[in-house]
Design a protein around this motif. Structure first.
Motif, PDB file in Angstrom:
ATOM      1  N   GLU A 190       0.836  -1.198   0.000  1.00 32.62           N
ATOM      2  CA  GLU A 190       0.000   0.000   0.000  1.00 32.62           C
ATOM      3  C   GLU A 190       0.878   1.258   0.000  1.00 32.62           C
ATOM      4  N   GLU A 191       0.274   2.358  -0.429  1.00 33.90           N
ATOM      5  CA  GLU A 191       1.029   3.615  -0.499  1.00 33.90           C
ATOM      6  C   GLU A 191       1.336   4.126   0.900  1.00 33.90           C
ATOM      7  N   ASN A 192       2.596   4.504   1.113  1.00 26.74           N
ATOM      8  CA  ASN A 192       3.000   5.062   2.397  1.00 26.74           C
ATOM      9  C   ASN A 192       2.437   6.468   2.565  1.00 26.74           C
ATOM     10  N   PRO A 193       2.173   6.894   3.811  1.00 29.43           N
ATOM     11  CA  PRO A 193       1.821   8.307   4.034  1.00 29.43           C
ATOM     12  C   PRO A 193       2.965   9.190   3.550  1.00 29.43           C
ATOM     13  N   ARG A 194       2.634  10.416   3.122  1.00 35.24           N
ATOM     14  CA  ARG A 194       3.656  11.284   2.542  1.00 35.24           C
ATOM     15  C   ARG A 194       4.822  11.547   3.492  1.00 35.24           C
ATOM     16  N   PRO A 195       4.605  11.766   4.815  1.00 38.66           N
ATOM     17  CA  PRO A 195       5.763  11.954   5.702  1.00 38.66           C
ATOM     18  C   PRO A 195       6.703  10.754   5.704  1.00 38.66           C
ATOM     19  N   VAL A 196       6.145   9.555   5.629  1.00 39.65           N
ATOM     20  CA  VAL A 196       6.977   8.347   5.605  1.00 39.65           C
ATOM     21  C   VAL A 196       7.739   8.266   4.285  1.00 39.65           C
ATOM     22  N   GLN A 197       7.066   8.598   3.181  1.00 38.11           N
ATOM     23  CA  GLN A 197       7.737   8.596   1.877  1.00 38.11           C
ATOM     24  C   GLN A 197       8.951   9.518   1.888  1.00 38.11           C
ATOM     25  N   LEU A 198       8.748  10.735   2.390  1.00 36.62           N
ATOM     26  CA  LEU A 198       9.853  11.704   2.406  1.00 36.62           C
ATOM     27  C   LEU A 198      10.978  11.254   3.330  1.00 36.62           C
ATOM     28  N   ALA A 199      10.624  10.704   4.490  1.00 34.58           N
ATOM     29  CA  ALA A 199      11.655  10.249   5.426  1.00 34.58           C
ATOM     30  C   ALA A 199      12.512   9.153   4.809  1.00 34.58           C
ATOM     31  N   ILE A 200      11.866   8.185   4.145  1.00 36.24           N
ATOM     32  CA  ILE A 200      12.609   7.094   3.505  1.00 36.24           C
ATOM     33  C   ILE A 200      13.475   7.633   2.366  1.00 36.24           C
ATOM     34  N   LEU A 201      12.907   8.534   1.567  1.00 35.50           N
ATOM     35  CA  LEU A 201      13.656   9.109   0.442  1.00 35.50           C
ATOM     36  C   LEU A 201      14.891   9.861   0.936  1.00 35.50           C
ATOM     37  N   LEU A 202      14.719  10.709   1.949  1.00 35.71           N
ATOM     38  CA  LEU A 202      15.832  11.519   2.447  1.00 35.71           C
ATOM     39  C   LEU A 202      16.889  10.662   3.123  1.00 35.71           C
ATOM     40  N   ARG A 203      16.461   9.607   3.824  1.00 35.26           N
ATOM     41  CA  ARG A 203      17.414   8.741   4.524  1.00 35.26           C
ATOM     42  C   ARG A 203      18.178   7.843   3.556  1.00 35.26           C
ATOM     43  N   LYS A 204      17.445   7.102   2.728  1.00 41.50           N
ATOM     44  CA  LYS A 204      18.076   6.066   1.908  1.00 41.50           C
ATOM     45  C   LYS A 204      18.735   6.608   0.638  1.00 41.50           C
ATOM     46  N   THR A 205      18.154   7.643   0.069  1.00 40.61           N
ATOM     47  CA  THR A 205      18.709   8.166  -1.186  1.00 40.61           C
ATOM     48  C   THR A 205      19.766   9.241  -0.946  1.00 40.61           C
ATOM     49  N   TYR A 206      19.548  10.089   0.075  1.00 35.74           N
ATOM     50  CA  TYR A 206      20.440  11.221   0.273  1.00 35.74           C
ATOM     51  C   TYR A 206      21.185  11.195   1.606  1.00 35.74           C
ATOM     52  N   GLY A 207      20.976  10.148   2.409  1.00 33.84           N
ATOM     53  CA  GLY A 207      21.752   9.968   3.636  1.00 33.84           C
ATOM     54  C   GLY A 207      21.477  10.963   4.734  1.00 33.84           C
ATOM     55  N   MET A 208      20.279  11.549   4.773  1.00 30.46           N
ATOM     56  CA  MET A 208      19.943  12.517   5.816  1.00 30.46           C
ATOM     57  C   MET A 208      19.316  11.791   7.011  1.00 30.46           C
ATOM     58  N   THR A 209      19.657  12.217   8.196  1.00 22.95           N
ATOM     59  CA  THR A 209      19.149  11.571   9.407  1.00 22.95           C
ATOM     60  C   THR A 209      17.854  12.251   9.837  1.00 22.95           C
TER      61      THR A 209
END
Length: 358
Positions: A190-209
């Protein structure tokens, strides 16, 4: 069966963990007590709730999603069954020597299936072997070693300081899923909530904590920041500061500035002034662009001593202090969290002790 586990003082001061809601942190501790000796358990939110929160109204599915997005657990599937792996389990837990071995497959492990053997082999000799692409040896042949089969030899414990998930790689003939892996829940689809999407994107793709309830992530959601805007801002950051690691607050500021500039360009092209008649969120927040900070400095009778070698960052801090308490201070403190020394200096400058103030 619940088990006694270790909890270290550092748990309560973990800078990433403290950003999660109280019930999510309590759930994380509870997971340790129902996980097996390898830190694994079945991914069954309703059952987990009955084990940890039998008398409380807690959405365990959402809480587990937040823990996974923050990198504290990994949710995975093997053979059609869903499981959870507590990340870095071996670094923090020392199961009792008599605790039963784990029966749950590790993330990425192939499911075990029974293999038919010739009738001449006694029934007890039938065994479970991993479903891998190599021929099953005849009864009189020695089975391939784990090294020959491409497996890591059993060590009896987790590999220390090693992530439990192998990074996304391109497999010939398979589509590239890494670019959209943050959009969907890895277990439910299922589609993740937008805050979860952004958190995963920033962490895994750009290495932000960051976590899904980080202030900058919530602000990105409020401003409807797109993945493309983040990618473009990170690319510009890389060109301006090669080798430096971006943080979410800085990227958010760049996106606001880019939007403001785009609005001004569109207004100029239409022959309309980009003034009060066309207010924008970025324009209203003077602290998010250089021109806004300079204008505020002039209003406060401050001058940027650029000719004397003053860095813009120092000038910016002076302006924010003279402007008094406000979101500009809090945003700057968030942006400098990754540099403890700078963060401490700015904090002391903004809020000096009573003795210093006297």
């Amino acid at each position: 069966m619940a088990r006694a586990r270790n909890i270290k003082p550092g748990f309560f001061s973990n800078d990433e963990l403290v950003e999660l809601p109280f019930e999510v942190r309590l759930l994380f501790i509870g997971l340790w007590t129902i996980a097996d000796r390898e830190g694994r358990l079945e991914d069954r939110p309703k059952k987990i709730k009955m084990e940890i929160f039998p008398a409380d109204s807690v959405d365990c599915e959402q809480a587990l999603t937040m823990l996974a997005a923050s990198g504290f657990i990994e949710r995975y599937e093997v053979g059609g069954k869903r499981y959870i792996q507590v990340v870095n389990w071996g670094k923090h837990q020392n199961p009792h020597i008599k605790e039963a071995a784990s029966t749950i497959p590790a993330p990425g492990q192939a499911p075990e299936i029974p293999v038919q053997v010739p009738d001449s082999v006694p029934a007890p000799a039938q065994a479970l072997v991993p479903a891998l692409d190599f021929p099953v040896p005849a009864p009189d042949e020695a089975p391939p070693s784990q090294e020959q089969a491409g497996l890591i030899p059993d060590s009896g414990s987790l590999i220390p300081d090693t992530p439990t998930r192998i990074p996304d790689v391109m497999i010939p003939g398979e589509p590239a899923l890494a670019a959209t892996s943050h959009l969907l829940n890895a277990t439910t689809g299922e589609e993740n909530p937008r805050p979860v999407q952004l958190a995963i994107l920033l962490r895994k793709t750009y290495g932000m904590t960051v976590t899904s309830n980080h202030a900058d992530v919530i602000e990105m959601v409020r401003l409807a920041v797109s993945d493309q805007e983040i990618a473009e801002a990170v690319e510009v950051f890389g060109m301006k500061k090669p080798g430096d690691k971006p943080n979410a607050g800085y990227i958010l500021g760049m996106i606001r500035t880019a939007r403001e500039q785009a609005a001004k360009a569109a207004a100029a092209a239409a022959g309309k002034p980009a003034g009060p008649a066309m207010p924008t969120q970025a324009a209203a927040e003077w602290w998010n662009c250089i021109e806004g900070i300079k204008a505020k400095a002039a209003e406060l009778s401050l001058v940027w001593k650029e000719g004397e070698g003053e860095l813009f960052m120092s000038f910016k801090v002076r302006v924010f202090k003279r402007a008094g308490e406000g979101p500009w201070r809090q945003q700057l403190l968030r942006e400098t969290e990754c540099d403890e020394a700078m963060h401490a200096r700015i904090l002391a400058f903004f809020y000096p002790s009573e003795q210093e103030a006297a």
